[in-house]
Design a protein around this motif. Sequence first.
Motif, PDB file in Angstrom:
ATOM      1  N   ALA A 144      83.610  57.763  63.397  1.00  0.00           N
ATOM      2  CA  ALA A 144      84.680  56.840  63.017  1.00  0.00           C
ATOM      3  C   ALA A 144      84.191  55.754  62.056  1.00  0.00           C
ATOM      4  O   ALA A 144      84.887  55.415  61.084  1.00  0.00           O
ATOM      5  CB  ALA A 144      85.291  56.199  64.260  1.00  0.00           C
ATOM      6  N   PHE A 145      83.010  55.191  62.311  1.00  0.00           N
ATOM      7  CA  PHE A 145      82.523  54.096  61.477  1.00  0.00           C
ATOM      8  C   PHE A 145      82.227  54.576  60.059  1.00  0.00           C
ATOM      9  O   PHE A 145      82.580  53.913  59.078  1.00  0.00           O
ATOM     10  CB  PHE A 145      81.281  53.463  62.106  1.00  0.00           C
ATOM     11  N   GLU A 146      81.570  55.706  59.944  1.00  0.00           N
ATOM     12  CA  GLU A 146      81.272  56.251  58.622  1.00  0.00           C
ATOM     13  C   GLU A 146      82.555  56.637  57.886  1.00  0.00           C
ATOM     14  O   GLU A 146      82.683  56.404  56.682  1.00  0.00           O
ATOM     15  CB  GLU A 146      80.357  57.465  58.757  1.00  0.00           C
ATOM     16  N   SER A 147      83.510  57.224  58.614  1.00  0.00           N
ATOM     17  CA  SER A 147      84.786  57.608  57.996  1.00  0.00           C
ATOM     18  C   SER A 147      85.527  56.385  57.485  1.00  0.00           C
ATOM     19  O   SER A 147      86.091  56.397  56.380  1.00  0.00           O
ATOM     20  CB  SER A 147      85.653  58.366  59.007  1.00  0.00           C
ATOM     21  N   TRP A 148      85.536  55.316  58.291  1.00  0.00           N
ATOM     22  CA  TRP A 148      86.193  54.077  57.842  1.00  0.00           C
ATOM     23  C   TRP A 148      85.500  53.539  56.593  1.00  0.00           C
ATOM     24  O   TRP A 148      86.165  53.145  55.633  1.00  0.00           O
ATOM     25  CB  TRP A 148      86.145  53.024  58.952  1.00  0.00           C
ATOM     26  N   LEU A 149      84.185  53.523  56.604  1.00  0.00           N
ATOM     27  CA  LEU A 149      83.426  52.975  55.473  1.00  0.00           C
ATOM     28  C   LEU A 149      83.721  53.727  54.182  1.00  0.00           C
ATOM     29  O   LEU A 149      84.010  53.105  53.143  1.00  0.00           O
ATOM     30  CB  LEU A 149      81.934  53.035  55.777  1.00  0.00           C
ATOM     31  N   VAL A 150      83.662  55.060  54.215  1.00  0.00           N
ATOM     32  CA  VAL A 150      83.869  55.857  53.002  1.00  0.00           C
ATOM     33  C   VAL A 150      85.272  55.643  52.444  1.00  0.00           C
ATOM     34  O   VAL A 150      85.465  55.421  51.241  1.00  0.00           O
ATOM     35  CB  VAL A 150      83.609  57.351  53.281  1.00  0.00           C
ATOM     36  N   ALA A 151      86.269  55.694  53.343  1.00  0.00           N
ATOM     37  CA  ALA A 151      87.651  55.520  52.896  1.00  0.00           C
ATOM     38  C   ALA A 151      87.885  54.121  52.338  1.00  0.00           C
ATOM     39  O   ALA A 151      88.539  53.952  51.299  1.00  0.00           O
ATOM     40  CB  ALA A 151      88.609  55.797  54.062  1.00  0.00           C
ATOM     41  N   GLU A 152      87.374  53.106  53.006  1.00  0.00           N
ATOM     42  CA  GLU A 152      87.578  51.724  52.565  1.00  0.00           C
ATOM     43  C   GLU A 152      86.842  51.453  51.263  1.00  0.00           C
ATOM     44  O   GLU A 152      87.342  50.750  50.380  1.00  0.00           O
ATOM     45  CB  GLU A 152      87.118  50.764  53.663  1.00  0.00           C
ATOM     46  N   HIS A 153      85.635  52.005  51.134  1.00  0.00           N
ATOM     47  CA  HIS A 153      84.851  51.871  49.903  1.00  0.00           C
ATOM     48  C   HIS A 153      85.625  52.425  48.707  1.00  0.00           C
ATOM     49  O   HIS A 153      85.728  51.778  47.657  1.00  0.00           O
ATOM     50  CB  HIS A 153      83.519  52.618  50.070  1.00  0.00           C
ATOM     51  N   ASN A 154      86.187  53.609  48.881  1.00  0.00           N
ATOM     52  CA  ASN A 154      86.950  54.237  47.796  1.00  0.00           C
ATOM     53  C   ASN A 154      88.266  53.512  47.540  1.00  0.00           C
ATOM     54  O   ASN A 154      88.686  53.366  46.389  1.00  0.00           O
ATOM     55  CB  ASN A 154      87.219  55.709  48.130  1.00  0.00           C
ATOM     56  N   LYS A 155      88.902  53.048  48.607  1.00  0.00           N
ATOM     57  CA  LYS A 155      90.193  52.348  48.471  1.00  0.00           C
ATOM     58  C   LYS A 155      90.040  51.053  47.675  1.00  0.00           C
ATOM     59  O   LYS A 155      90.937  50.673  46.917  1.00  0.00           O
ATOM     60  CB  LYS A 155      90.769  52.049  49.862  1.00  0.00           C
ATOM     61  N   ARG A 156      88.902  50.410  47.815  1.00  0.00           N
ATOM     62  CA  ARG A 156      88.656  49.150  47.107  1.00  0.00           C
ATOM     63  C   ARG A 156      88.125  49.369  45.692  1.00  0.00           C
ATOM     64  O   ARG A 156      87.887  48.397  44.968  1.00  0.00           O
ATOM     65  CB  ARG A 156      87.682  48.282  47.908  1.00  0.00           C
ATOM     66  N   GLY A 157      87.936  50.624  45.320  1.00  0.00           N
ATOM     67  CA  GLY A 157      87.561  50.948  43.950  1.00  0.00           C
ATOM     68  C   GLY A 157      86.124  50.662  43.586  1.00  0.00           C
ATOM     69  O   GLY A 157      85.802  50.489  42.399  1.00  0.00           O
ATOM     70  N   PHE A 158      85.228  50.621  44.585  1.00  0.00           N
ATOM     71  CA  PHE A 158      83.814  50.390  44.282  1.00  0.00           C
ATOM     72  C   PHE A 158      83.177  51.651  43.708  1.00  0.00           C
ATOM     73  O   PHE A 158      83.629  52.766  43.966  1.00  0.00           O
ATOM     74  CB  PHE A 158      83.057  49.974  45.549  1.00  0.00           C
ATOM     75  N   ASP A 159      82.119  51.466  42.937  1.00  0.00           N
ATOM     76  CA  ASP A 159      81.370  52.586  42.362  1.00  0.00           C
ATOM     77  C   ASP A 159      80.866  53.499  43.485  1.00  0.00           C
ATOM     78  O   ASP A 159      80.315  53.021  44.486  1.00  0.00           O
ATOM     79  CB  ASP A 159      80.184  52.031  41.565  1.00  0.00           C
ATOM     80  N   SER A 160      81.025  54.809  43.322  1.00  0.00           N
ATOM     81  CA  SER A 160      80.615  55.759  44.356  1.00  0.00           C
ATOM     82  C   SER A 160      79.112  55.690  44.627  1.00  0.00           C
ATOM     83  O   SER A 160      78.654  55.942  45.754  1.00  0.00           O
ATOM     84  CB  SER A 160      81.011  57.184  43.958  1.00  0.00           C
ATOM     85  N   GLN A 161      78.328  55.342  43.590  1.00  0.00           N
ATOM     86  CA  GLN A 161      76.877  55.244  43.759  1.00  0.00           C
ATOM     87  C   GLN A 161      76.505  54.124  44.726  1.00  0.00           C
ATOM     88  O   GLN A 161      75.479  54.197  45.415  1.00  0.00           O
ATOM     89  CB  GLN A 161      76.211  55.024  42.397  1.00  0.00           C
ATOM     90  N   TRP A 162      77.341  53.088  44.801  1.00  0.00           N
ATOM     91  CA  TRP A 162      77.034  51.959  45.665  1.00  0.00           C
ATOM     92  C   TRP A 162      77.123  52.318  47.140  1.00  0.00           C
ATOM     93  O   TRP A 162      76.574  51.611  47.994  1.00  0.00           O
ATOM     94  CB  TRP A 162      77.992  50.800  45.364  1.00  0.00           C
ATOM     95  N   LEU A 163      77.817  53.394  47.464  1.00  0.00           N
ATOM     96  CA  LEU A 163      77.942  53.818  48.854  1.00  0.00           C
ATOM     97  C   LEU A 163      76.566  54.083  49.462  1.00  0.00           C
ATOM     98  O   LEU A 163      76.323  53.794  50.646  1.00  0.00           O
ATOM     99  CB  LEU A 163      78.814  55.070  48.938  1.00  0.00           C
ATOM    100  N   SER A 164      75.651  54.612  48.656  1.00  0.00           N
ATOM    101  CA  SER A 164      74.294  54.896  49.129  1.00  0.00           C
ATOM    102  C   SER A 164      73.563  53.618  49.543  1.00  0.00           C
ATOM    103  O   SER A 164      72.739  53.638  50.456  1.00  0.00           O
ATOM    104  CB  SER A 164      73.485  55.602  48.031  1.00  0.00           C
ATOM    105  N   ILE A 165      73.877  52.514  48.866  1.00  0.00           N
ATOM    106  CA  ILE A 165      73.243  51.233  49.199  1.00  0.00           C
ATOM    107  C   ILE A 165      73.628  50.814  50.614  1.00  0.00           C
ATOM    108  O   ILE A 165      72.781  50.395  51.414  1.00  0.00           O
ATOM    109  CB  ILE A 165      73.660  50.146  48.187  1.00  0.00           C
TER     110      ILE A 165
END
Length: 457
Positions: A144-165
């Motif tokens: 659940a936590f990882e799923s929330w993070l990925v969806a929220e990261h993309n919803k806010r329009g952040f660079d996909s590369q930043w997800l690794s950080i």
Amino acid sequence: MEVFYYLVFGGLAAVVAGLELGKSAKDRVTTSQAFNSFKNNYVLVYSLMMSGDWLQGPYVYYLYSQYGFDKGDIGRLFIAGFGSSMLFGTIVGSLADKQGRKRACITYCISYILSCITKHSPEYKILMIGRVLGGIATSLLFSAFESWLVAEHNKRGFDSQWLSITFSKAIFLGNGLVAIVSGLFANLLADNLGFGPVAPFDAAACFLAIGMAIIMSSWSENYGDPSESKDLMSQFKVAAKAIASDEKIALLGAIQSLFEGSMYTFVFLWTPALSPNEEDIPHGFIFATFMLSSMLGSSIAARLLARKLKVEGYMQIVFTISAFTLFLPVVTNILVPTSSVKGGSISFGGTLQLLGFCTFEACVGIFWPSIMKMRSQYIPEEARSTIMNFFRIPLNLFVCVVLYNVNAFPITVMFGMCSIFLFMAAILQRRLMVVSDLHKSSTKAQEMDDEDEPLNP
């Protein structure tokens, strides 16, 4: 305590500090202030969630034994936890895509807090309920936590590369530093301050409650497929169809199950491997050393991901090294003569195995942010939590079988089996890279054809 243990711990600490302080421009990624605030919030929550988990680990078995239960009774309690994660956890975790990932994260906190409360009762049935709740919570923690993070990261329009950080920082702190501090804090509460083995569970409940308050006040809700028509069975069918129709997802699930199954088996086996003749080893200090090794791995992963190295490529090497490290007990058992004298300090074979196990834990530290990165690339958003919990079904089944038969096979056979599984993971990782490259090539060719099509008469 022997100088050897201090040398290993001090050496690892120096390397981790050197890697963190010696980051060059290539190892750093320029981000925005909005992303940094988002990342720090998630890492704080994730660290609190992991502290709630790590605080309990060192004293679960001991607490059950203090209540008078034998090895068989305790084994059944552990099997109940993994079985619950496989059955009920899969259902509850899948509801996250439909009912909301934020709600699922809150459910994790409530389930684990209730599980902690049951530890005050010496009644076997109550403790069994606690294990069931803990199994459900574990599934939610790793989906659940990882799923929330990925969806929220993309919803806010952040660079996909930043997800690794975010992945790397969360693992570095939550699975490394927090694990070390939690182990020491649990020892302080239970032993040094004399509050007893149930005190770490009360502390865990407090940290979980703090994390839940932050989630409720600062997180927004997101969903996989918010359509009204999707029931639970439909969600399962979507996930099963995605796994069956996309070889990349199926390969990723197999790789995850093989590695994590070997990892959880290692958790049960490292103590008898290092002390086959009841040698006097500092369990807590060795655990802290393993967690420091994991921090080293996550620090290495952060550099690899920052330099945009292909995850599918370097993970083949990681899995191969992991396979060799867990085959080390088999080799030392054959080549290094074992003493029949009970007690004493760690043997020469044990020291070799300890170094190998530290290397394996470093591979674990690389594995977590890397597998998270691959899951964010390959798993479709509409059924992310469901698919991630599907991946955990064979893992939990495997661990239940191992727990049930832990005394049926020699320890070398168990380690040999784990080594084979890790070699298989390396082979499947190679296949995943090939399939991924073919998919990218065909997609690029199709895009070029689509661009050229209007020019044709």
